[in-house]
Write a protein that holds these residues in place. Structure first.
Motif, PDB file in Angstrom:
ATOM      1  N   ASN A 167       0.746  -1.180  -0.052  1.00 56.93           N
ATOM      2  CA  ASN A 167      -0.056   0.002  -0.143  1.00 56.93           C
ATOM      3  C   ASN A 167       0.804   1.127   0.160  1.00 56.93           C
ATOM      4  OD1 ASN A 167      -2.296  -1.668  -0.031  1.00 56.93           O
ATOM      5  ND2 ASN A 167      -2.497  -1.428   2.306  1.00 56.93           N
ATOM      6  N   ALA A 168       1.985   1.337   0.748  1.00 56.34           N
ATOM      7  CA  ALA A 168       2.985   2.603   0.835  1.00 56.34           C
ATOM      8  C   ALA A 168       3.465   2.698  -0.417  1.00 56.34           C
ATOM      9  CB  ALA A 168       3.971   2.274   2.019  1.00 56.34           C
ATOM     10  N   ARG A 169       4.054   1.656  -1.316  1.00 57.84           N
ATOM     11  CA  ARG A 169       4.570   1.890  -2.551  1.00 57.84           C
ATOM     12  C   ARG A 169       3.517   2.227  -3.364  1.00 57.84           C
ATOM     13  NH1 ARG A 169       8.398  -3.389  -3.080  1.00 57.84           N
ATOM     14  NH2 ARG A 169      10.260  -2.646  -1.763  1.00 57.84           N
ATOM     15  N   GLN A 170       2.477   1.769  -3.488  1.00 54.29           N
ATOM     16  CA  GLN A 170       1.284   2.289  -4.392  1.00 54.29           C
ATOM     17  C   GLN A 170       1.248   3.745  -4.174  1.00 54.29           C
ATOM     18  OE1 GLN A 170       1.388  -0.039  -6.651  1.00 54.29           O
ATOM     19  NE2 GLN A 170      -0.946  -0.431  -6.527  1.00 54.29           N
ATOM     20  N   LEU A 171       0.919   4.358  -2.859  1.00 54.57           N
ATOM     21  CA  LEU A 171       0.954   5.841  -2.523  1.00 54.57           C
ATOM     22  C   LEU A 171       2.172   6.455  -3.173  1.00 54.57           C
ATOM     23  CD1 LEU A 171      -0.630   5.274   0.873  1.00 54.57           C
ATOM     24  CD2 LEU A 171      -1.861   6.332  -1.355  1.00 54.57           C
ATOM     25  N   LEU A 172       3.415   5.982  -2.735  1.00 53.67           N
ATOM     26  CA  LEU A 172       4.449   6.667  -3.171  1.00 53.67           C
ATOM     27  C   LEU A 172       4.660   6.859  -4.754  1.00 53.67           C
ATOM     28  CD1 LEU A 172       6.905   5.274  -0.646  1.00 53.67           C
ATOM     29  CD2 LEU A 172       6.244   7.546  -0.550  1.00 53.67           C
ATOM     30  N   ARG A 173       4.363   5.677  -5.464  1.00 55.18           N
ATOM     31  CA  ARG A 173       4.127   5.613  -6.761  1.00 55.18           C
ATOM     32  C   ARG A 173       3.563   6.613  -7.342  1.00 55.18           C
ATOM     33  NH1 ARG A 173       5.003  -0.161  -6.357  1.00 55.18           N
ATOM     34  NH2 ARG A 173       7.151  -0.512  -6.835  1.00 55.18           N
ATOM     35  N   ALA A 174       2.417   6.680  -6.671  1.00 52.12           N
ATOM     36  CA  ALA A 174       1.464   7.859  -7.262  1.00 52.12           C
ATOM     37  C   ALA A 174       1.743   9.266  -7.087  1.00 52.12           C
ATOM     38  CB  ALA A 174      -0.077   7.644  -6.305  1.00 52.12           C
ATOM     39  N   GLN A 175       2.480   9.443  -5.907  1.00 54.21           N
ATOM     40  CA  GLN A 175       2.771  10.707  -5.686  1.00 54.21           C
ATOM     41  C   GLN A 175       4.040  11.194  -6.332  1.00 54.21           C
ATOM     42  OE1 GLN A 175       2.962  11.985  -1.628  1.00 54.21           O
ATOM     43  NE2 GLN A 175       1.299  10.403  -1.389  1.00 54.21           N
ATOM     44  N   LEU A 176       5.226  10.152  -6.520  1.00 55.54           N
ATOM     45  CA  LEU A 176       6.115  10.561  -7.020  1.00 55.54           C
ATOM     46  C   LEU A 176       6.777  10.040  -8.554  1.00 55.54           C
ATOM     47  CD1 LEU A 176       8.245   9.520  -3.853  1.00 55.54           C
ATOM     48  CD2 LEU A 176       7.991  11.683  -4.569  1.00 55.54           C
ATOM     49  N   GLY A 177       5.720   8.936  -8.912  1.00 58.99           N
ATOM     50  CA  GLY A 177       6.118   8.367 -10.136  1.00 58.99           C
ATOM     51  C   GLY A 177       7.137   7.200  -9.843  1.00 58.99           C
ATOM     52  N   VAL A 178       7.168   6.140 -10.694  1.00 61.00           N
ATOM     53  CA  VAL A 178       7.828   4.831 -10.461  1.00 61.00           C
ATOM     54  C   VAL A 178       9.103   5.120 -10.592  1.00 61.00           C
ATOM     55  CG1 VAL A 178       8.071   2.664 -11.717  1.00 61.00           C
ATOM     56  CG2 VAL A 178       5.774   3.435 -11.796  1.00 61.00           C
ATOM     57  N   ASN A 179       9.857   6.009 -11.648  1.00 64.33           N
ATOM     58  CA  ASN A 179      11.174   5.908 -11.579  1.00 64.33           C
ATOM     59  C   ASN A 179      11.871   6.719 -10.322  1.00 64.33           C
ATOM     60  OD1 ASN A 179      11.225   4.744 -14.144  1.00 64.33           O
ATOM     61  ND2 ASN A 179      11.180   7.150 -15.179  1.00 64.33           N
ATOM     62  N   ALA A 180      11.052   7.668  -9.636  1.00 63.02           N
ATOM     63  CA  ALA A 180      11.695   8.257  -8.525  1.00 63.02           C
ATOM     64  C   ALA A 180      11.882   7.290  -7.400  1.00 63.02           C
ATOM     65  CB  ALA A 180      10.967   9.627  -7.972  1.00 63.02           C
ATOM     66  N   VAL A 181      10.651   6.544  -7.017  1.00 61.33           N
ATOM     67  CA  VAL A 181      10.636   5.547  -6.049  1.00 61.33           C
ATOM     68  C   VAL A 181      11.695   4.499  -6.219  1.00 61.33           C
ATOM     69  CG1 VAL A 181       9.325   3.600  -4.934  1.00 61.33           C
ATOM     70  CG2 VAL A 181       8.415   5.819  -5.516  1.00 61.33           C
ATOM     71  N   THR A 182      11.927   3.937  -7.419  1.00 63.32           N
ATOM     72  CA  THR A 182      12.732   2.902  -7.852  1.00 63.32           C
ATOM     73  C   THR A 182      14.472   3.499  -7.567  1.00 63.32           C
ATOM     74  OG1 THR A 182      11.369   2.077  -9.476  1.00 63.32           O
ATOM     75  CG2 THR A 182      13.759   1.580  -9.663  1.00 63.32           C
TER      76      THR A 182
END
Length: 187
Positions: A167-182
């Motif tokens: 759930n946290a990764r989903q929220l982070l990806r929504a806010q930051l985009g996949v590349n930023a989280v990765t």
């Protein structure tokens, strides 16, 4: 008596209780990063996280006799870290003091500036997560703990840990985009 580097946490707790300063120093060295990351996940500020981590170890030194299960020292320490960080958040709310944003100083290297910006964006995004989600993300993605260890540290099941991370990764990806989280996770 074995050197402190070869002792278990339980042995180091026992030695610390007897007044062995090198044993306590070994506990601090062994677990400082873990405590710092817990504090950072709650406080979302590096300097506050460092201050909190130092405060945690001062508290631990004074209440080491209250660690009733030295073999579960990390879970006990983690709880103290979470409580200390949460108290710091409450204190900060009361004081409501604005801090100087260190990242506003113009860095010479563009890559450093980009990393600082990414770190700030990630800290803002982490601040939108629940305490539990933030702790799971930090412990798993930054500290490298497995879900069983996270579950033990946070007092939940491994399945719950996985769910919070998802759930946290989903929220982070929504806010930051996949590349930023990765990029941050693999930094």
């Amino acid at each position: 008596m074995p050197p402190v580097t070869q002792c278990s946490d339980a042995d180091l707790v026992t030695r610390t209780r007897r007044g062995d300063a090198t044993a306590f120093d070994a506990l601090v060295r062994r677990h400082y990063r873990h405590v710092y990351l817990i504090a950072l996940s709650i406080l979302c500020n590096q300097m506050d996280g460092e201050d909190c981590a130092q405060e945690v170890f001062l508290k631990v030194l004074h209440v080491i006799d209250e660690c009733h299960s030295p073999d579960r020292f990390v879970a006990w320490l983690s709880q103290i870290a979470r409580n200390t960080a949460r108290n710091a958040v409450q204190t900060r709310r009361v004081r409501h003091v604005e801090t100087l944003d260190v990242a506003q100083a113009a860095p010479a290297d563009t890559r450093i500036a980009e990393r600082d910006e990414l770190r700030q964006r990630l800290q803002r995004a982490l601040a939108t997560l629940t305490d539990t989600q933030r702790s799971v993300v930090v412990l798993h993605d930054l500290e490298g703990l497995d879900h069983a260890s996270i579950a033990d540290t946070l007092g939940m099941t491994a399945v719950s840990s996985r769910q919070h991370l998802f759930n946290a990764r989903q929220l982070l990806r929504a806010q930051l985009g996949v590349n930023a989280v990765t990029e941050f996770i693999h930094e």
